[in-house]
Scaffold this motif. Structure first.
Motif, PDB file in Angstrom:
ATOM      1  N   ALA A 140       7.971   1.236 -12.242  1.00  0.00           N
ATOM      2  CA  ALA A 140       7.229   2.501 -12.250  1.00  0.00           C
ATOM      3  C   ALA A 140       5.749   2.266 -12.538  1.00  0.00           C
ATOM      4  CB  ALA A 140       7.827   3.438 -13.290  1.00  0.00           C
ATOM      5  N   TYR A 141       5.475   1.335 -13.429  1.00  0.00           N
ATOM      6  CA  TYR A 141       4.092   0.997 -13.789  1.00  0.00           C
ATOM      7  C   TYR A 141       3.364   0.404 -12.589  1.00  0.00           C
ATOM      8  CZ  TYR A 141       0.329  -0.649 -16.868  1.00  0.00           C
ATOM      9  OH  TYR A 141      -0.872  -0.860 -17.475  1.00  0.00           O
ATOM     10  N   GLU A 143       4.263   0.716  -9.443  1.00  0.00           N
ATOM     11  CA  GLU A 143       4.217   1.704  -8.363  1.00  0.00           C
ATOM     12  C   GLU A 143       3.022   2.643  -8.529  1.00  0.00           C
ATOM     13  OE1 GLU A 143       7.352   4.896  -6.449  1.00  0.00           O
ATOM     14  OE2 GLU A 143       8.093   2.984  -7.213  1.00  0.00           O
ATOM     15  N   ARG A 144       2.700   2.963  -9.768  1.00  0.00           N
ATOM     16  CA  ARG A 144       1.552   3.838 -10.029  1.00  0.00           C
ATOM     17  C   ARG A 144       0.257   3.162  -9.578  1.00  0.00           C
ATOM     18  NH1 ARG A 144       0.597   5.550 -16.130  1.00  0.00           N
ATOM     19  NH2 ARG A 144      -0.171   3.408 -16.219  1.00  0.00           N
ATOM     20  N   TYR A 145       0.109   1.882  -9.905  1.00  0.00           N
ATOM     21  CA  TYR A 145      -1.079   1.147  -9.497  1.00  0.00           C
ATOM     22  C   TYR A 145      -1.126   0.977  -7.980  1.00  0.00           C
ATOM     23  CZ  TYR A 145      -2.736  -0.168 -14.149  1.00  0.00           C
ATOM     24  OH  TYR A 145      -3.254  -0.137 -15.417  1.00  0.00           O
ATOM     25  N   THR A 147       0.233   2.857  -5.698  1.00  0.00           N
ATOM     26  CA  THR A 147      -0.074   4.146  -5.071  1.00  0.00           C
ATOM     27  C   THR A 147      -1.576   4.408  -5.085  1.00  0.00           C
ATOM     28  OG1 THR A 147       2.076   5.051  -5.717  1.00  0.00           O
ATOM     29  CG2 THR A 147       0.354   6.631  -5.164  1.00  0.00           C
ATOM     30  N   SER A 148      -2.233   4.080  -6.196  1.00  0.00           N
ATOM     31  CA  SER A 148      -3.686   4.252  -6.284  1.00  0.00           C
ATOM     32  C   SER A 148      -4.407   3.402  -5.238  1.00  0.00           C
ATOM     33  CB  SER A 148      -4.183   3.857  -7.685  1.00  0.00           C
ATOM     34  OG  SER A 148      -3.637   4.701  -8.668  1.00  0.00           O
ATOM     35  N   ASP A 158      -7.264  -2.595 -10.815  1.00  0.00           N
ATOM     36  CA  ASP A 158      -6.053  -2.162 -10.099  1.00  0.00           C
ATOM     37  C   ASP A 158      -5.622  -3.207  -9.076  1.00  0.00           C
ATOM     38  OD1 ASP A 158      -6.085   0.244 -11.498  1.00  0.00           O
ATOM     39  OD2 ASP A 158      -7.350   1.216  -9.998  1.00  0.00           O
ATOM     40  N   ILE A 214       7.384   2.444  -2.430  1.00  0.00           N
ATOM     41  CA  ILE A 214       6.831   3.505  -3.266  1.00  0.00           C
ATOM     42  C   ILE A 214       7.207   4.874  -2.688  1.00  0.00           C
ATOM     43  CG2 ILE A 214       4.852   2.154  -4.048  1.00  0.00           C
ATOM     44  CD1 ILE A 214       3.122   3.640  -2.027  1.00  0.00           C
TER      45      ILE A 214
END
Length: 526
Positions: A140-141, A143-145, A147-148, A158, A214
């Motif tokens: 999840a961590y 995936e957040r990066y 996605t950015s 990032d 993602i």
């Protein structure tokens, strides 16, 4: 089954342990019997184990020395249990120091061995759950990066974090994976649930590349899954990425039992350029109605850039855009004819038409967005293009473009008169006045030039129920009023509110009010 190795220089000890209990029943499998520490040590270099049960005193390498080397060299995370006929506390101390799970004295008692194995099983299960939780958190961590980075909202840190966690090659593509479904009545929560199932199916099929998967949630109306393709993934498919993706697509269809489609972005070099590939996917998605129906759309193929440096027919297209804005059919026909005449005279290929139409569509999207930025333009383009399409001529022909232009002009005209919020008001009035008629979401969507699938979702978001349920509730409420204020028969009331079938009306009434119309009339009259 947890894999076990027995280590003892006395064969009758290992054979005795082997037959002492039903190992399979306890969830274990003896995969190796080693005669000394050296043999066990060599085996561990090439094999994974869950449990090592070793004698403490052996010639050459002792059990404690084996444990020491395994832990110091990080050769294995297997649980370690020491067996010995010696009750010397110093051995126990050293064994505990090197993370030995238990210390059992010879001769081994059956119940003692089973107790140790249960302890190992419980610890193993806890470790698996802990590892699963850790992996999910890390995923999840990441995936957040990621996605950015995909959305182009990133900084140097990032990029560095993503590249440190993923094996990204120089050649990358963003792939949008989604389920093809034209069911207009499906609710948003069901679409989200289906997206989760697609996500889990992708994790199952692409387990070796799970970090590359993602959720595509940049647009609240998107129910796709994103996948970062790297060129090394197709090594086993003649280095052809389309063969690799087709393999993935078919396996996803097999798991989900639904039609799966993919839109593949352009090839980019470097992680920092992933946003360009993602952008090209969205461009292609918005124009799928102008392309032949297929399972996998590839940006490079659909928008093959002509190497001769073809130019935009900007003057013709700008005149067409103005005619569409003014809803001038004659000017639209002249502009379309002029555009295709220019294409014909210049000797440009059919691919050039697609390049020019891209420019036209972008301008039209921009115009419509200025009118109401809440409308999903991708679905509007798809809807209007499908309405314009006729099997008597090919997609991309002048007839198709002219018909599309006319429909889009009407859509813009309607958009100027009303926003999505106004549409809801008009739909409410429509239901109040025509509830007894055969109203349905498809016809209402056509009336307001809104894609029925999109309108069905935004309707549910506003009212918390589908349009079909909304209509049913209104009809039942009107029926309640008639039951209390008239002496009409139940069947006549059902027909008056739009139900020709008496039994179906009663069924719907019970669903909404919890009792039959007759009981409702009697109880409220009292």
């Amino acid at each position: 089954m947890l894999k076990v190795m027995l280590v003892d220089d006395e064969p009758f000890i290992t054979q005795g342990l082997k037959v002492l209990i039903d190992w399979e029943k306890e969830g274990f499998e003896i995969v190796k019997i080693a005669n000394d520490g050296e043999e066990a040590y060599e085996y561990l270099k090439e094999n994974d184990l869950d449990l090592i049960i070793s004698d403490i005193k052996m010639p050459g390498m002792t059990g404690i020395e084996l444990l020491e080397k395994v832990r110091e060299e990080k050769l294995s995370d297997a649980y370690f249990v020491i067996l010995s006929g010696y009750s010397d506390f110093s051995y126990t101390q050293k064994a505990i120091w090197y993370n030995c799970m238990d210390y059992v004295l010879k001769p081994v008692n059956k119940s003692d061995l089973i107790t140790v194995l249960k302890k190992v099983s419980e610890s193993s299960e806890q470790e698996k759950l802990k590892k699963l939780h850790t992996n999910k958190t890390e995923k999840a961590y990441l995936e957040r990066y990621l996605t950015s980075v995909v959305l182009g909202k990133f900084d140097k840190n990032d990029i560095e974090y993503v590249e440190s966690q993923m094996d990204l090659s120089w050649n990358l593509r963003y792939v949008s994976i989604f389920i093809d479904d034209e069911n207009a009545e499906i609710e948003d929560k069901d679409l989200r649930e289906r997206q989760k199932k697609l996500y889990n199916a992708c994790l199952d099929v692409l387990k070796d590349y799970s970090n590359n998967i993602i959720f595509d949630n940049a647009d609240e109306n998107s129910y796709a899954i994103g996948f970062i393709y790297c060129d090394y993934m197709s090594n086993g498919y003649n280095s052809k990425f389309d063969l690799f993706l087709e393999y993935v697509r078919k396996h996803l269809e097999g798991l989900l039992q639904k039609k799966v489609m993919m839109v593949v972005g352009k090839n980019v070099n470097g992680t920092e350029n992933l946003c360009q590939s993602y952008g090209s996917v969205n461009i292609l998605k918005s124009q799928l109605a102008f392309h032949d129906k297929k399972e996998i759309y590839i940006y490079d193929i659909e928008f093959n850039k002509n190497q001769s440096g073809e130019m935009l027919c900007k003057n013709s297209l700008d005149k067409l855009i103005l005619a569409i804005e003014q809803n001038d059919e004659k000017a639209m026909k002249n502009s379309v004819d002029a555009f295709y005449e220019e294409i014909k005279k210049s000797g440009r290929s059919n691919d050039a038409i697609n390049l020019n139409i891209n420019y036209l569509l972008f301008q039209l999207i921009h115009i419509a967005t200025k009118q109401d930025n809440n409308v999903n333009q991708e679905e509007i383009l798809t809807y209007i293009s499908e309405q314009s399409f006729d099997n008597s001529f090919s997609r991309g022909s002048s007839e198709h473009l002219l018909e599309f232009s006319k429909n889009y002009a009407i859509y813009l005209q309607q958009l100027r008169k009303t926003t999505v919020g106004d549409v809801f008001t008009q739909v409410e009035e429509l239901v109040k006045e025509h509830y007894a008629e055969n109203l349905n979401l498809v016809e209402i969507s056509k009336r307001f030039y809104i894609n029925n699938s999109y309108f069905g979702r935004i309707f549910y978001k506003k009212y918390g129920i589908t349009f079909k349920d909304y209509l049913t509730v209104h009809r039942v409420n009107v029926a309640c009023n008639l039951l209390l204020t008239t002496d009409m028969r139940v069947a006549d009331i059902g027909e008056a509110v739009g139900y020709k079938d008496r039994d179906y009306f009663i069924k719907k009434f019970i669903e909404k009010k919890g009792c039959t119309p007759a009981k409702y009339r009697k109880s409220h009259a009292q």
